[in-house]
Design an enzyme around this catalytic site. Sequence first.
Site, short mmCIF file in Angstrom:
data_model
loop_
_atom_site.label_atom_id
_atom_site.label_comp_id
_atom_site.label_asym_id
_atom_site.label_seq_id
_atom_site.Cartn_x
_atom_site.Cartn_y
_atom_site.Cartn_z
N GLU A 133 39.76 40.25 35.22
CA GLU A 133 39.95 38.80 35.37
C GLU A 133 41.01 38.56 36.45
OE1 GLU A 133 37.94 36.83 34.11
OE2 GLU A 133 37.09 37.91 32.43
N ALA A 134 40.73 39.12 37.61
CA ALA A 134 41.72 39.14 38.70
C ALA A 134 42.12 37.75 39.18
CB ALA A 134 41.18 39.96 39.88
#
Length: 217
Positions: A133-134
């Site tokens: 979930e950069a």
Amino acid sequence: MATTITVRANRAFKPVHGSRERYVVIKGGAGSGKSCDTAQMYIVRLMMDKGRNLLAMRKNKNACMDSVFAELESAIDRMGVGAWWRISRSVPEMQCINGNRIAFRGMHGKAQRESIKSVTFSSGSLTDIWLEEATEFTKEDVDILDDRLRGELPEGLFYQIKLTFNPVSANHWIKKYFFDREDDNVYLHHSTYLDNRFIDPAYSRRMKRRRETDPEG
């Protein structure tokens, strides 16, 4: 220790796992299999390449345990390599019998940011960073982490940061920094649920209907 590794991989991700660019940017829709394949790749890489160590992250450490830790633990079980790994939720860490390790951290708030500086490995170097979930991370977060990947490595090893996330807003820094300019240090990959040959039929029908009823969603 001899063992048989069973990897249920998607062909769409094969070039991702063979890439050696410093930044591997993996954009994928729900159900594309990006996180599952990434977790499997790291488990195999750490079992095969002595001297590698992974820092696995979400912006919030609690979320990291609920998603990234669980994904890697599931990959170990799915591939039947549990005898190779010692898993501790209390530390938290995973250690391969060859000495390679996986550490888990977050970067939410000053305390978690400071804890990044204390990540050390008794064997080998910090060679890999996985940001799940950069889009939760800031560019400043990534710069801090990027600075940790330095120093001479033994022949055959290399540094790499993988960013996995759902499709990003046109205004997000990730798009501007990685997608909107040419960079030989960056490998870009995009996947959808159609690339995941292990997706169950009911979910596939749901995603097909969603694309038809909400093509922009």
